[in-house]
Design a protein around this motif. Structure first.
Motif, PDB file in Angstrom:
ATOM      1  N   TYR A 186       0.827  -1.213   0.000  1.00  0.00           N
ATOM      2  CA  TYR A 186       0.000   0.000   0.000  1.00  0.00           C
ATOM      3  C   TYR A 186       0.860   1.261   0.000  1.00  0.00           C
ATOM      4  O   TYR A 186       0.570   2.221  -0.717  1.00  0.00           O
ATOM      5  CB  TYR A 186      -0.903  -0.023   1.231  1.00  0.00           C
ATOM      6  CG  TYR A 186      -1.954   1.064   1.264  1.00  0.00           C
ATOM      7  CD1 TYR A 186      -3.174   0.898   0.627  1.00  0.00           C
ATOM      8  CD2 TYR A 186      -1.736   2.249   1.958  1.00  0.00           C
ATOM      9  CE1 TYR A 186      -4.144   1.882   0.649  1.00  0.00           C
ATOM     10  CE2 TYR A 186      -2.698   3.248   1.993  1.00  0.00           C
ATOM     11  CZ  TYR A 186      -3.902   3.056   1.341  1.00  0.00           C
ATOM     12  OH  TYR A 186      -4.862   4.053   1.379  1.00  0.00           O
ATOM     13  N   SER A 187       1.923   1.261   0.784  1.00  0.00           N
ATOM     14  CA  SER A 187       2.737   2.470   0.941  1.00  0.00           C
ATOM     15  C   SER A 187       3.716   2.680  -0.203  1.00  0.00           C
ATOM     16  O   SER A 187       4.148   3.811  -0.449  1.00  0.00           O
ATOM     17  CB  SER A 187       3.511   2.424   2.270  1.00  0.00           C
ATOM     18  OG  SER A 187       4.389   1.302   2.296  1.00  0.00           O
ATOM     19  N   GLN A 188       4.086   1.616  -0.908  1.00  0.00           N
ATOM     20  CA  GLN A 188       5.085   1.726  -1.965  1.00  0.00           C
ATOM     21  C   GLN A 188       4.481   1.695  -3.363  1.00  0.00           C
ATOM     22  O   GLN A 188       5.159   1.371  -4.332  1.00  0.00           O
ATOM     23  CB  GLN A 188       6.128   0.609  -1.819  1.00  0.00           C
ATOM     24  CG  GLN A 188       6.954   0.703  -0.564  1.00  0.00           C
ATOM     25  CD  GLN A 188       7.683   2.044  -0.431  1.00  0.00           C
ATOM     26  OE1 GLN A 188       8.175   2.585  -1.413  1.00  0.00           O
ATOM     27  NE2 GLN A 188       7.745   2.584   0.781  1.00  0.00           N
ATOM     28  N   ASN A 282     -10.107  11.700   2.452  1.00  0.00           N
ATOM     29  CA  ASN A 282      -9.512  11.195   1.209  1.00  0.00           C
ATOM     30  C   ASN A 282     -10.038   9.833   0.788  1.00  0.00           C
ATOM     31  O   ASN A 282      -9.277   8.986   0.335  1.00  0.00           O
ATOM     32  CB  ASN A 282      -7.990  11.134   1.355  1.00  0.00           C
ATOM     33  CG  ASN A 282      -7.550  10.191   2.461  1.00  0.00           C
ATOM     34  OD1 ASN A 282      -8.326   9.851   3.343  1.00  0.00           O
ATOM     35  ND2 ASN A 282      -6.303   9.765   2.417  1.00  0.00           N
ATOM     36  N   CYS A 283     -11.331   9.622   0.918  1.00  0.00           N
ATOM     37  CA  CYS A 283     -11.890   8.309   0.582  1.00  0.00           C
ATOM     38  C   CYS A 283     -12.639   8.260  -0.746  1.00  0.00           C
ATOM     39  O   CYS A 283     -12.610   7.242  -1.433  1.00  0.00           O
ATOM     40  CB  CYS A 283     -12.849   7.855   1.693  1.00  0.00           C
ATOM     41  SG  CYS A 283     -11.999   7.199   3.139  1.00  0.00           S
ATOM     42  N   MET A 284     -13.358   9.303  -1.079  1.00  0.00           N
ATOM     43  CA  MET A 284     -14.252   9.243  -2.236  1.00  0.00           C
ATOM     44  C   MET A 284     -13.768  10.155  -3.359  1.00  0.00           C
ATOM     45  O   MET A 284     -13.840  11.382  -3.226  1.00  0.00           O
ATOM     46  CB  MET A 284     -15.668   9.642  -1.821  1.00  0.00           C
ATOM     47  CG  MET A 284     -16.681   9.549  -2.939  1.00  0.00           C
ATOM     48  SD  MET A 284     -16.904   7.890  -3.572  1.00  0.00           S
ATOM     49  CE  MET A 284     -17.757   7.113  -2.182  1.00  0.00           C
ATOM     50  N   PRO A 285     -13.257   9.588  -4.465  1.00  0.00           N
ATOM     51  CA  PRO A 285     -13.078   8.159  -4.726  1.00  0.00           C
ATOM     52  C   PRO A 285     -11.769   7.653  -4.132  1.00  0.00           C
ATOM     53  O   PRO A 285     -10.934   8.446  -3.689  1.00  0.00           O
ATOM     54  CB  PRO A 285     -13.031   8.106  -6.250  1.00  0.00           C
ATOM     55  CG  PRO A 285     -12.346   9.399  -6.614  1.00  0.00           C
ATOM     56  CD  PRO A 285     -12.865  10.417  -5.625  1.00  0.00           C
ATOM     57  N   SER A 286     -11.574   6.342  -4.130  1.00  0.00           N
ATOM     58  CA  SER A 286     -10.317   5.766  -3.653  1.00  0.00           C
ATOM     59  C   SER A 286      -9.237   5.960  -4.718  1.00  0.00           C
ATOM     60  O   SER A 286      -9.224   5.270  -5.739  1.00  0.00           O
ATOM     61  CB  SER A 286     -10.495   4.276  -3.354  1.00  0.00           C
ATOM     62  OG  SER A 286      -9.247   3.655  -3.138  1.00  0.00           O
ATOM     63  N   LEU A 287      -8.335   6.909  -4.473  1.00  0.00           N
ATOM     64  CA  LEU A 287      -7.277   7.156  -5.458  1.00  0.00           C
ATOM     65  C   LEU A 287      -6.234   6.043  -5.437  1.00  0.00           C
ATOM     66  O   LEU A 287      -5.580   5.783  -6.460  1.00  0.00           O
ATOM     67  CB  LEU A 287      -6.625   8.517  -5.193  1.00  0.00           C
ATOM     68  CG  LEU A 287      -7.515   9.735  -5.411  1.00  0.00           C
ATOM     69  CD1 LEU A 287      -6.680  11.003  -5.459  1.00  0.00           C
ATOM     70  CD2 LEU A 287      -8.341   9.608  -6.689  1.00  0.00           C
ATOM     71  N   HIS A 288      -6.048   5.380  -4.293  1.00  0.00           N
ATOM     72  CA  HIS A 288      -5.156   4.222  -4.279  1.00  0.00           C
ATOM     73  C   HIS A 288      -5.680   3.152  -5.237  1.00  0.00           C
ATOM     74  O   HIS A 288      -4.902   2.507  -5.952  1.00  0.00           O
ATOM     75  CB  HIS A 288      -5.018   3.660  -2.863  1.00  0.00           C
ATOM     76  CG  HIS A 288      -3.717   4.006  -2.221  1.00  0.00           C
ATOM     77  ND1 HIS A 288      -3.498   5.219  -1.602  1.00  0.00           N
ATOM     78  CD2 HIS A 288      -2.546   3.324  -2.118  1.00  0.00           C
ATOM     79  CE1 HIS A 288      -2.263   5.249  -1.133  1.00  0.00           C
ATOM     80  NE2 HIS A 288      -1.664   4.118  -1.442  1.00  0.00           N
ATOM     81  N   THR A 289      -6.993   2.953  -5.239  1.00  0.00           N
ATOM     82  CA  THR A 289      -7.586   2.016  -6.191  1.00  0.00           C
ATOM     83  C   THR A 289      -7.388   2.504  -7.617  1.00  0.00           C
ATOM     84  O   THR A 289      -7.020   1.727  -8.508  1.00  0.00           O
ATOM     85  CB  THR A 289      -9.089   1.847  -5.901  1.00  0.00           C
ATOM     86  OG1 THR A 289      -9.252   1.277  -4.604  1.00  0.00           O
ATOM     87  CG2 THR A 289      -9.749   0.946  -6.934  1.00  0.00           C
ATOM     88  N   ALA A 290      -7.613   3.794  -7.856  1.00  0.00           N
ATOM     89  CA  ALA A 290      -7.451   4.353  -9.197  1.00  0.00           C
ATOM     90  C   ALA A 290      -6.019   4.181  -9.683  1.00  0.00           C
ATOM     91  O   ALA A 290      -5.782   3.786 -10.837  1.00  0.00           O
ATOM     92  CB  ALA A 290      -7.847   5.828  -9.194  1.00  0.00           C
ATOM     93  N   LEU A 318      -6.190  -3.448  -3.375  1.00  0.00           N
ATOM     94  CA  LEU A 318      -7.614  -3.526  -3.068  1.00  0.00           C
ATOM     95  C   LEU A 318      -7.837  -4.179  -1.704  1.00  0.00           C
ATOM     96  O   LEU A 318      -8.679  -3.734  -0.915  1.00  0.00           O
ATOM     97  CB  LEU A 318      -8.348  -4.320  -4.157  1.00  0.00           C
ATOM     98  CG  LEU A 318      -8.348  -3.717  -5.560  1.00  0.00           C
ATOM     99  CD1 LEU A 318      -9.112  -4.611  -6.524  1.00  0.00           C
ATOM    100  CD2 LEU A 318      -8.940  -2.310  -5.547  1.00  0.00           C
ATOM    101  N   ALA A 319      -7.065  -5.238  -1.418  1.00  0.00           N
ATOM    102  CA  ALA A 319      -7.190  -5.899  -0.116  1.00  0.00           C
ATOM    103  C   ALA A 319      -6.789  -4.970   1.020  1.00  0.00           C
ATOM    104  O   ALA A 319      -7.423  -4.952   2.088  1.00  0.00           O
ATOM    105  CB  ALA A 319      -6.327  -7.162  -0.096  1.00  0.00           C
ATOM    106  N   ALA A 320      -5.739  -4.173   0.799  1.00  0.00           N
ATOM    107  CA  ALA A 320      -5.275  -3.268   1.854  1.00  0.00           C
ATOM    108  C   ALA A 320      -6.251  -2.125   2.086  1.00  0.00           C
ATOM    109  O   ALA A 320      -6.539  -1.757   3.226  1.00  0.00           O
ATOM    110  CB  ALA A 320      -3.894  -2.721   1.496  1.00  0.00           C
ATOM    111  N   THR A 321      -6.767  -1.532   1.005  1.00  0.00           N
ATOM    112  CA  THR A 321      -7.678  -0.397   1.169  1.00  0.00           C
ATOM    113  C   THR A 321      -8.921  -0.792   1.959  1.00  0.00           C
ATOM    114  O   THR A 321      -9.413  -0.024   2.786  1.00  0.00           O
ATOM    115  CB  THR A 321      -8.105   0.159  -0.197  1.00  0.00           C
ATOM    116  OG1 THR A 321      -8.687  -0.889  -0.972  1.00  0.00           O
ATOM    117  CG2 THR A 321      -6.945   0.750  -0.937  1.00  0.00           C
TER     118      THR A 321
END
Length: 432
Positions: A186-188, A282-290, A318-321
């Protein structure tokens, strides 16, 4: 022309954010970046990722010289920090070398070679600037949006079966090993993106031109545009609203309950909730997912190990978010739609707009807007009819995925150049 427009827009955006940040007593992205010339950088790996992107325009000899210079500068900074008793850190050397390449481009290069080197410098600095812009955006969201809409999103999430609660229990069952692996992934994510981008840009030094569409452009566009949605739809995540201390985080005194991930929230009438002025919305939308979706897409044309890595990073992200309680399932659906829409738009900007691209961008924008409207004004209805509304949400996302695959099936994202240049390499002046 496109690169010039991107640079001008980004610079203007940096200035605006700098002014807004100072208005709220915060350091803006320009100030934070300038401090890293001397002070300890916040993210050394990111700065070296920026240097690596800059070096794609250099010959191999120039790359070794640049890397050695960066390491030498960092070693000197390390000795000084050791003398004054400061914590060890690195990354200043990478920033110095990138800035030095800019000076060389202006003073020792001319014509297309100057432009190419400046593009390399801009690419490296944009990667770092995008991170700084994101940090500033997150601070601004916490200061300007005192109320959050988590209850609306959590209620709408019932249509999907509250996947964050399920994933949270799974991650908890895996113990420290599962937690640390997912946290590392997630962090990298920016580092994984830099590796993929380097693969896409591996021939720039030989061809003396950048591909028309590559990962970094979409990554930066997502980072610049996504936080604006945070201002419209502020959400902090279930681990903050429904937990007081899961995985070392939590809402503590601001949580409305301590039930995540073991007890599902009750369905009631959602309403805005007052929250602290520290936690980013910072949830909507999930930029980590994007970003993970974008990384997956751009790794499809790579080698087999790169394709496997892109798939692993998407699944693990996705699992981490969800498993860390940072996002709801509805956030992830919005993040996928957002990523595909932005990537098609960036591809069309580089390679030309056609009918299918225009239709898909319009369709993605409509679906994304409809999702936000449904989460905000129809959450109770979504929760009351999960067997109908859940599949409808997934079908809406699936329609954008189908359109993306159909639109881009025969297009190589790294095939269309935007800067014409000679087919064969020419002798280049050395950096030193």
């Amino acid at each position: 022309m496109l690169w010039t427009a991107v640079g001008v827009v980004t610079l203007a955006f940096l200035v605006v954010l700098e002014v807004v940040a100072h208005h709220y007593g915060l350091r803006g992205p320009i100030t934070n970046q300038a401090r890293e010339v001397i002070w300890a950088p916040k993210s050394g790996p990111l700065l070296y990722g920026g240097l690596a992107l800059t070096m794609v325009v250099l010959t191999w000899r120039q790359r070794w010289i640049a890397l050695g210079t960066a390491v030498g500068i960092d070693a000197a900074f390390g000795v000084m920090r050791l003398i004054v008793g400061a914590a060890p850190n690195f990354g200043n050397g990478a920033l110095w070398v990138v800035l030095g390449c800019a000076v060389i481009a202006v003073t020792r290069r001319t014509g297309p070679e100057r432009l190419l080197l400046l593009k390399g410098v801009g690419l490296g600095l944009l990667l770092v600037a995008g991170h700084k812009i994101g940090d500033t955006w997150l601070l601004i969201t916490s200061k300007t949006r005192p109320e959050v809409l988590d209850l609306y999103v959590a209620t709408a999430d019932r249509a999907l079966g509250n996947p964050s609660w399920v994933a949270g229990r799974i991650v908890e069952a895996t113990g420290p090993v599962g937690y640390h692996i997912l946290h590392l992934v997630y962090s990298q994510l920016p580092l994984a993106a830099a590796v993929t981008a380097l693969y896409q840009l591996r021939n720039v030094a030989v061809e003396r031109r950048f591909p028309g569409h590559h990962l970094v452009r979409t990554f930066l566009a997502i980072g610049l545009l996504g936080p604006a949605i945070y201002m419209v739809f502020p959400v902090v995540g279930p681990v903050f609203v429904y937990s007081t201390g899961a995985f070392g985080t939590g809402g503590e005194g601001w949580a409305i309950a301590d039930i995540w991930p073991h007890v599902l929230p009750r369905i009631g009438t959602p309403h805005p909730v007052l929250y602290d002025q520290i936690t980013p919305r910072n949830c909507m939308p999930s930029l980590h997912t994007a970003w993970a979706v974008t990384l997956f897409l751009h790794s499809r044309k790579g080698s087999r190990p790169l394709r496997y890595a892109g798939t692993f990073w998407l699944v693990a992200t996705l699992a981490a978010t969800l498993g860390f309680g940072y996002h709801y399932g509805t956030d992830l659906i919005a993040g996928v739609v957002f990523a595909l829409t932005i990537d098609v738009a960036m591809r069309a900007l580089a390679q030309g707009w056609d009918r299918s691209s225009i239709q898909l961008v319009a369709h993605g924008a409509v679906v994304f807007t409809a999702l936000l409207v449904a989460y905000r004004w129809l959450p109770v209805q979504l929760a009351a009819h999960p067997w109908v509304c859940g599949p409808l949400l997934l079908l809406a996302m699936g329609s954008v995925i189908h359109g993306y695959v159909r639109t881009t099936r025969s297009v190589d994202p790294a095939s269309a150049p935007t800067l014409p240049g000679p087919r064969s390499p020419e002798p280049q002046p050395e950096l030193v």
